[in-house]
Scaffold this motif. Structure first.
Motif, PDB file in Angstrom:
ATOM      1  N   HIS A 327      -1.443 -34.137  25.488  1.00 55.58           N
ATOM      2  CA  HIS A 327      -0.950 -33.057  26.338  1.00 55.58           C
ATOM      3  C   HIS A 327       0.465 -33.406  26.763  1.00 55.58           C
ATOM      4  N   PRO A 464      -3.140 -27.074  26.513  1.00 57.89           N
ATOM      5  CA  PRO A 464      -4.427 -27.273  25.835  1.00 57.89           C
ATOM      6  C   PRO A 464      -5.373 -26.092  26.037  1.00 57.89           C
ATOM      7  N   TYR A 469      -9.599 -29.305  26.648  1.00 57.81           N
ATOM      8  CA  TYR A 469      -9.325 -30.089  27.857  1.00 57.81           C
ATOM      9  C   TYR A 469     -10.635 -30.514  28.524  1.00 57.81           C
ATOM     10  N   GLU A 481      -1.144 -38.138  28.007  1.00 60.39           N
ATOM     11  CA  GLU A 481      -0.224 -37.144  28.551  1.00 60.39           C
ATOM     12  C   GLU A 481       1.232 -37.593  28.492  1.00 60.39           C
TER      13      GLU A 481
END
Length: 840
Positions: A327, A464, A469, A481
């Motif tokens: 992400h 996402p 997620y 991330e």
């Protein structure tokens, strides 16, 4: 030779020996495989994964894939013989056959439908209709035949067969069926089908000097003397000798490409004379359509500290054999991480699949990958020709291509040593196949493919999907991330422009608020670039008569026709039907016909009037139909030759431009209020992604979003880029109302040309489903938003199944079984029934 004659001949020569059979997958929507007997002379060629030609039914000739070779005699029917084998080596491997079987079972379709989608068209055979003289019928009196029939018969005496095209050329007319029908009735000709391979290797013409002039110096001397009085021919010989070294001539390597030899200053007719007289020998050489493969890779850019940390977490997750969800905010440098992982996988001898959601995105990504990996990269998508896709397929099959970048159909390629799958923009709905079957999701299919190969999976996105997620929070995936833009890049500033107040104060110019117009004007003054997003192509969604409110609609679909001003035509975006723009209303005869709403074409037209000095270009389905159209539009924009780029959602998919400082967004309200439980998720993803095109490197960039609801709560989360807050709100809604990712959905689509029959069948099917599954698990039946397409009425039933309390595979079996039972009713034979598992 007919199948019956072949069977008879083979049976007569049959000896005491082992009889082999092949179970063949055929590209037809019927369940299971079909068993054929293998003739003795084909036994060494027919193996798992090879293509075979078989007869299906009385007349059909099909190409199938061998799934199994065995000695079990079919008990239900007498096996026909395989007619031919097309391959010396299999074109499909065992991994693919397992993958096809899983797709068929999971997405509730036949394995034949999977095969039809998987194989590129160039690997499928076509049959060509041919005619020949009937050897059992004597041609009688010539007066019994027409002049055209006699021409055909005379031609067949010197040629054992003629194609329809050859007959057409012979007679000088296009309509030949009446002639052929008459000859068939007189039993003078036979009609048969010849199966031919679609794939044609690319060839080039080569030229070399004839052997006698190399072996005999006196012959060469005599040749020069003969050509002294023919300067044009002599010039060609001298040019050839100047391009070939002496050691090449002596070693036998004296071949040139014809295009190398024949430059503009040389005579083509003189060259042909030299070939005719045996001075030069012309041959054909097969070459690849793909760039020559090289393993001289360039180093990618060094990673930042945050990227290095992310790489460490990714490798740690790979060691645990867990898929990774990366992400990273837009512009955070996810592609650099991809490139490093690809390089590591290739250096370790593995194959890599890089999935992209849209052809438009492959254009820019492929350019970046080519700079690093050169010709080691294969590209696979529908804008490539059939032959080019076959060459990529074969390159992957023989491990000459170990890195493929492509759209969703790339999951079908014949990987044998797949070690890494990258799914870029994993949230994209473009990964879902809607029509025809299999209605698969490439992201989910790729994850299952990774289990077959024991490959690693990395999914990257700035937004996402809710499902992915949640899978990461549940520990099914590992979450990594990237919260900062790469280098000095900053996230763009957001401004909301209120359409309602601008309209009330009469400050709107067409569909532009004063804020957006001023933003575009200032951006052009600053010599920067603008992207304008409108997720609707065409000039106007529809035309309307201002006197009677009549709207022109498609004759075959329950939708209004979209107005395209460029071609001055009305088009149905569902079936492709076109009709001219009416001068008067069909309903009342009024001339007061006006456009309503706006699409990308109208925006482009308005911009040309508002900013006449600006260079404006449009990128949507209408402007990107040709093979390289995406490339040309994007290249022009990257070079700064385009000031304003107007486009649909293909603009949102990960394209990077250094000089874009303003993004304008239209029609937000229509996107967010679409009747679907995923509308907020799509709105968040789409607006965040397209906003990410603004501001790169040192420039912050700006986004102006036009809306009638600036206080809408979702907009605040989009403005601040607060994905986690958005997710928490959305996931509670999904849980409360029993939607994915907590429940599985299966959509059942029923179609029929008669509305009343469709409704009866659907009601009966739904009643039986409710009886087996309960009312709470069955939604509908109901009409979709578009309830008729291509003259077929449509109804839908949704099955909603909780993940933990019930076996989804047993539910699928039940749904399928009940569907077949409904179709067996005499009134419902023409009912079309489809299943869409995990609809998006």
């Amino acid at each position: 030779m007919s199948q019956l004659e072949l069977n008879s001949e083979l049976d007569e020569n049959f000896e005491e020996r082992i009889t082999w059979f092949a179970d063949v997958i055929l590209p037809i929507p019927l369940p299971g495989t079909y068993t054929y007997r293998i003739p003795r002379e084909l036994e060494e060629y027919i193996q798992l994964g090879s293509r075979v030609v078989v007869q299906f039914g009385k007349k059909k000739i099909l190409t199938g894939i061998v799934k199994l070779v065995h000695q079990n005699v079919p008990q239900v029917y007498e096996a026909k013989y395989v007619l031919d084998s097309l391959d010396h080596a299999p074109v499909v491997n065992s991994y693919q056959l397992d993958f096809f079987a899983w797709l068929s079972q999971y997405y509730m379709c036949t394995i034949g439908e999977v095969l039809n989608a998987a194989l590129p068209s160039g690997l499928k055979l076509t049959s060509e209709s041919l005619i020949q003289l009937n050897p059992e019928t004597a041609i009688g009196d010539a007066e019994a035949y027409s002049e055209k029939e006699l021409v055909v018969l005379e031609a067949l005496k010197s040629s054992d067969r003629l194609s329809f095209d050859q007959v057409s050329d012979l007679l000088g007319v296009k309509m030949i069926h009446a002639v052929l029908k008459s000859l068939l009735q007189k039993e003078s000709i036979l009609l048969f089908e010849q199966v031919k391979d679609k794939f044609k290797p690319k060839t080039v013409k080569t030229v070399q000097l004839a052997d006698q002039f190399i072996a005999d110096e006196s012959a060469m001397q005599m040749l020069f003397e003969l050509l002294e009085k023919k300067p044009k021919q002599q010039a060609i010989l001298l040019k050839y000798l100047s391009l070939i070294r002496i050691d090449e001539i002596k070693s036998g390597e004296r071949t040139l490409l014809k295009t190398e030899l024949l430059t503009e200053d040389l005579s083509v007719s003189s060259y042909k004379t030299l070939v005719k007289n045996g001075v030069f020998v012309e041959n054909e050489k097969i070459i690849s359509r793909l760039e020559e493969i090289t393993k001289v890779w360039q180093a990618s850019h060094p990673l930042s500290a945050e990227q290095e940390e992310a790489m460490g977490l990714i490798h740690k997750s790979f060691e645990q054999n867990k898929p990774v969800l990366l992400h990273g905010v837009t512009g955070s440098g996810k592609t650099e991480i991809y490139i490093d992982l690809i390089q590591q996988a290739l250096e370790n001898g593995g194959q890599v699949l890089y999935l992209l959601p849209e052809i438009a995105l492959t254009t820019q990504i492929v350019s970046r990958l080519h700079k690093v990996f050169g010709g080691a990269l294969g590209v696979y998508h529908s804008k490539y020709s059939d032959n080019e896709r076959v060459e990529v397929w074969n390159g992957v099959n023989n491990s000459k291509i170990n890195l493929v970048a492509g759209v969703r159909s790339s999951v079908f390629l014949p990987f044998s040593n797949l070690s890494l799958i990258i799914i870029d923009e994993e949230h994209e709905s473009s990964y879902k196949q809607y029509e025809p079957a299999p209605r698969y999701h490439a992201r989910d299919a790729a994850i299952w493919l990774s289990h077959l190969h024991q490959a690693h999976v990395l999914m990257g996105t700035a937004t996402p999907s809710i499902d992915s997620y949640q899978n990461a929070l549940d520990g099914k995936y590992e979450l990594v991330e990237l919260s900062q833009r790469f280098g000095t890049g900053q996230l763009p500033a957001f401004e909301l422009a209120n359409i309602l107040t601008s309209r009330k104060s009469k400050r709107m110019k067409g569909d532009f608020t004063p804020e957006l117009l001023e933003g575009i004007k200032q951006t052009l003054i600053d010599k920067e670039q603008v992207i304008l997003f409108q997720n609707r192509r065409g000039y106007s969604p529809y035309l309307i008569c201002h006197d009677c409110n009549h709207v022109p609609k498609c004759q075959s679909c329950d939708v209004s026709l979209t107005y395209h001003m460029g071609n001055n035509v009305l088009i149905c975006h569902y079936c492709g039907h076109k009709e001219s723009v009416p001068a008067i209303c069909d309903a009342c005869g009024s001339t007061a016909i006006r456009t309503v709403g706006f699409g990308t074409e109208k925006l482009e037209e308005d911009l040309k009037l508002l900013f006449p000095e600006a260079h404006i270009q449009r990128m949507d389905q209408d402007t990107t139909r040709s093979k390289y159209s995406y490339q040309h539009i994007i290249d022009r924009f990257e070079r700064g030759e385009t000031d304003i780029l107007v486009g649909t959602q293909m603009l949102s998919k990960g394209l990077d431009f250094d000089k874009v400082s303003l993004v304008g967004i239209f029609d937000y309200d229509r996107i967010v209020h679409f009747p679907d439980f995923r509308s907020h998720e799509r709105a968040f993803q789409l607006i965040t992604q397209v906003s990410g095109r603004a501001g790169r490197k040192d420039d912050k960039g700006k986004v102006i979003l036009q809306t009638g609801e600036p206080d809408e709560p979702l907009l605040y989360k989009i403005k601040t880029g607060d994905y986690k807050s958005f997710f928490q709100t959305e996931i509670l809604e999904r849980q409360n109302f029993q939607y994915p990712p907590f429940y599985r959905l299966i959509k059942i689509i029923l179609k029929h040309k008669e509305k009343n029959i469709l409704q009866q069948a659907t009601q009966q099917y739904a009643k039986r489903l409710i009886g087996e599954l309960g009312r709470q698990r069955v939604l509908g039946p109901q009409e979709p938003v578009i309830s008729r397409i291509r003259n077929l009425y449509i109804e839908e039933i949704y099955i909603k199944v909780e993940k933990k309390k019930i076996s989804i595979s047993k539910v699928k079996e039940l749904i399928y079984k009940l569907g077949l039972e409904v179709k067996q009713h005499k009134d419902y034979k023409m009912l079309r029934l489809y299943f869409d598992v995990d609809p998006v």
